[in-house]
Design a protein around this motif. Structure first.
Motif, mmCIF file in Angstrom:
data_model
loop_
_atom_site.group_PDB
_atom_site.id
_atom_site.type_symbol
_atom_site.label_atom_id
_atom_site.label_comp_id
_atom_site.label_asym_id
_atom_site.label_seq_id
_atom_site.Cartn_x
_atom_site.Cartn_y
_atom_site.Cartn_z
ATOM 1 N N UNK A 128 0.852 -1.184 0.000
ATOM 2 C CA UNK A 128 0.000 0.000 0.000
ATOM 3 C C UNK A 128 0.888 1.235 0.000
ATOM 4 N N UNK A 129 0.289 2.372 -0.321
ATOM 5 C CA UNK A 129 1.083 3.596 -0.460
ATOM 6 C C UNK A 129 1.484 4.156 0.897
ATOM 7 N N UNK A 130 2.761 4.395 1.069
ATOM 8 C CA UNK A 130 3.306 5.017 2.267
ATOM 9 C C UNK A 130 3.989 6.319 1.881
ATOM 10 N N UNK A 131 3.677 7.385 2.585
ATOM 11 C CA UNK A 131 4.265 8.688 2.301
ATOM 12 C C UNK A 131 5.690 8.767 2.847
ATOM 13 N N UNK A 132 6.425 9.756 2.370
ATOM 14 C CA UNK A 132 7.784 9.968 2.863
ATOM 15 C C UNK A 132 7.770 10.260 4.356
ATOM 16 N N UNK A 133 6.847 11.100 4.798
ATOM 17 C CA UNK A 133 6.755 11.430 6.206
ATOM 18 C C UNK A 133 7.653 12.579 6.592
ATOM 19 N N UNK A 134 7.527 13.001 7.845
ATOM 20 C CA UNK A 134 8.312 14.126 8.333
ATOM 21 C C UNK A 134 9.752 13.702 8.636
ATOM 22 N N UNK A 135 10.632 14.692 8.597
ATOM 23 C CA UNK A 135 12.016 14.430 8.947
ATOM 24 C C UNK A 135 12.846 13.775 7.869
ATOM 25 N N UNK A 136 12.387 13.843 6.614
ATOM 26 C CA UNK A 136 13.184 13.270 5.524
ATOM 27 C C UNK A 136 14.505 14.031 5.418
ATOM 28 N N UNK A 137 15.603 13.334 5.173
ATOM 29 C CA UNK A 137 16.910 13.996 5.135
ATOM 30 C C UNK A 137 17.073 14.863 3.898
ATOM 31 N N UNK A 138 18.003 15.809 3.938
ATOM 32 C CA UNK A 138 18.288 16.614 2.736
ATOM 33 C C UNK A 138 18.797 15.705 1.617
ATOM 34 N N UNK A 139 18.469 16.054 0.393
ATOM 35 C CA UNK A 139 18.973 15.302 -0.752
ATOM 36 C C UNK A 139 19.255 16.251 -1.899
ATOM 37 N N UNK A 140 20.282 15.931 -2.668
ATOM 38 C CA UNK A 140 20.592 16.727 -3.855
ATOM 39 C C UNK A 140 19.626 16.412 -4.992
ATOM 40 N N UNK A 141 18.828 15.358 -4.818
ATOM 41 C CA UNK A 141 17.909 14.917 -5.886
ATOM 42 C C UNK A 141 16.599 15.701 -5.825
ATOM 43 N N UNK A 142 16.655 16.975 -6.177
ATOM 44 C CA UNK A 142 15.452 17.801 -6.108
ATOM 45 C C UNK A 142 14.326 17.237 -6.963
ATOM 46 N N UNK A 143 14.673 16.595 -8.079
ATOM 47 C CA UNK A 143 13.660 16.061 -8.990
ATOM 48 C C UNK A 143 12.934 14.846 -8.413
ATOM 49 N N UNK A 144 13.469 14.254 -7.348
ATOM 50 C CA UNK A 144 12.876 13.042 -6.783
ATOM 51 C C UNK A 144 12.261 13.277 -5.411
ATOM 52 N N UNK A 145 12.060 14.527 -5.032
ATOM 53 C CA UNK A 145 11.514 14.840 -3.716
ATOM 54 C C UNK A 145 9.983 14.864 -3.739
ATOM 55 N N UNK A 146 9.397 13.768 -4.136
ATOM 56 C CA UNK A 146 7.951 13.621 -4.110
ATOM 57 C C UNK A 146 7.569 12.981 -2.782
ATOM 58 N N UNK A 147 6.675 13.618 -2.053
ATOM 59 C CA UNK A 147 6.366 13.136 -0.708
ATOM 60 C C UNK A 147 5.385 11.972 -0.685
ATOM 61 N N UNK A 148 4.641 11.776 -1.785
ATOM 62 C CA UNK A 148 3.690 10.672 -1.833
ATOM 63 C C UNK A 148 3.420 10.308 -3.287
ATOM 64 N N UNK A 149 3.556 9.041 -3.618
ATOM 65 C CA UNK A 149 3.291 8.596 -4.988
ATOM 66 C C UNK A 149 1.785 8.487 -5.197
ATOM 67 N N UNK A 150 1.368 8.333 -6.445
ATOM 68 C CA UNK A 150 -0.060 8.289 -6.738
ATOM 69 C C UNK A 150 -0.555 6.860 -6.892
ATOM 70 N N UNK A 151 -1.848 6.625 -6.673
ATOM 71 C CA UNK A 151 -2.409 5.286 -6.905
ATOM 72 C C UNK A 151 -2.188 4.815 -8.341
ATOM 73 N N UNK A 152 -2.177 5.746 -9.281
ATOM 74 C CA UNK A 152 -2.031 5.391 -10.687
ATOM 75 C C UNK A 152 -0.659 4.772 -10.965
ATOM 76 N N UNK A 153 0.402 5.434 -10.516
ATOM 77 C CA UNK A 153 1.748 4.897 -10.749
ATOM 78 C C UNK A 153 2.009 3.672 -9.873
#
Length: 322
Positions: free
Chosen positions: A219-244
């Motif tokens: 099932x879909x789990x969100x990133x949640x609070x306290x995610x670490x810094x990342x250089x991957x700005x393009x991948x900072x999606x906090x929750x994926x969609x049911x479609x994908x």
């Protein structure tokens, strides 16, 4: 957003034909890793520096003539923004992009240069989806999500169609295993549809590997609070969609997380061995391979999804000082 239909492999093939009519295929590079010839799809060499123009072109060309005059609204940290702006400019459509205030300057400048309007927001305290939806409603514009859309998914999957054709033409055989960067999962879902006989592994930065955890949990789990810094700005999606998530989970796709240090190593390797500038988010698949978290095999494909870097940060990566 109301989903009117599901993305399909037939839609991916249609998207591939549409994309082929406006841009040439991105190059396929081959290099040996762990004693195996591995193919690299250089989406970093797209006209706007990333794969995102594929989905944007497929989506915007599906908008009827009357609606085109009112334009589109999208939200993105930069690559989808530039893809939508690129497609809108070619089609003569106005485009407004909701971008985080801390988006890389290169991506912001690239979006403006393509003629789009930008509205900034604070990614820590504001919802880009809410802002974009309100703006689209006020303008009567079409909202173009970055991954939660069947046309977007199909368009991104055209990269897989191209890569499979290129590998066959070069005598590399069919794609057996593809490593795909994953933020919201649009590219991964599209490639999964494009390559029905291949194993697919999605790769994310550590702490932002919500798709990996979601696929493992069922099932879909969100990133949640306290995610670490990342250089991957393009991948900072906090929750994926049911479609994908649905496309990937039905295929039994697995995920891998890579560290920031492993990503930097991959960026340097791409520069030294392939002579390619690859942004952090675009290098995660390569990072999984170089780190040994995924073993190389015959027929392996690695998608290098983007090359829009912050020059100062990239210089530090190449120098080994970051």
């Amino acid at each position: 957003m109301t989903i009117l239909r599901q993305p399909t492999r037939a839609g991916v093939r249609d998207a591939a034909a549409k994309v082929a009519s406006v841009v040439p295929p991105t190059p396929l590079f081959v290099a040996e890793i762990q004693g195996v010839a591995v193919a690299f799809k250089a989406e970093s060499l797209q006209p706007m520096g990333a794969f995102k123009l594929r989905g944007a072109w497929h989506r915007l060309t599906a908008i009827d003539a009357e609606s085109r005059s009112r334009g589109v609204v999208a939200f993105s940290s930069g690559n989808h923004a530039q893809g939508v702006a690129w497609a809108a400019k070619r089609l003569g459509m106005p485009a407004l992009i909701v971008m985080p205030a801390d988006a890389p300057r290169s991506k912001r400048d690239g979006t403006l240069a393509l003629g789009a309007e930008i509205v900034s927001y604070d990614r820590a305290t504001e919802s880009r989806e809410t802002i974009a939806a309100r703006l689209a409603e006020a303008r009567g514009a079409v909202l173009v999500p970055s991954f939660d859309d069947p046309w977007i998914i199909e368009g991104q999957g055209s990269a897989g169609i191209e890569a499979a054709q290129q590998m066959a033409e070069r005598g590399l055989g069919p794609v057996t295993h593809a490593l795909v960067p994953c933020g919201g999962g649009g590219l991964a879902a599209g490639v999964t549809l494009a390559l029905p006989d291949a194993k697919i592994t999605v790769v994310e930065p550590e702490g932002w590997d919500d798709m990996r955890r979601s696929l493992e949990a069922g099932w879909i789990e969100a990133v949640g609070e306290g995610a670490p810094p990342t250089a991957c700005d393009a991948l900072q999606t906090t929750r994926v969609s049911p479609l994908t998530f649905d496309v990937l989970s039905r295929r039994g796709v697995e995920g891998v997380a890579v560290s920031e240090a492993e990503i930097r190593t991959a960026q340097r390797w791409a520069a030294e061995r392939l002579r390619l500038v690859v942004e952090p988010g675009g290098a995660v698949g390569l990072a999984a391979l170089l780190s040994g978290k995924v073993r190389a095999q015959v027929g392996m494909l690695v998608v290098l999804s983007g090359g829009n870097v912050d020059l100062a940060a990239y210089g530090r990566v190449l120098a080994g000082s970051e």
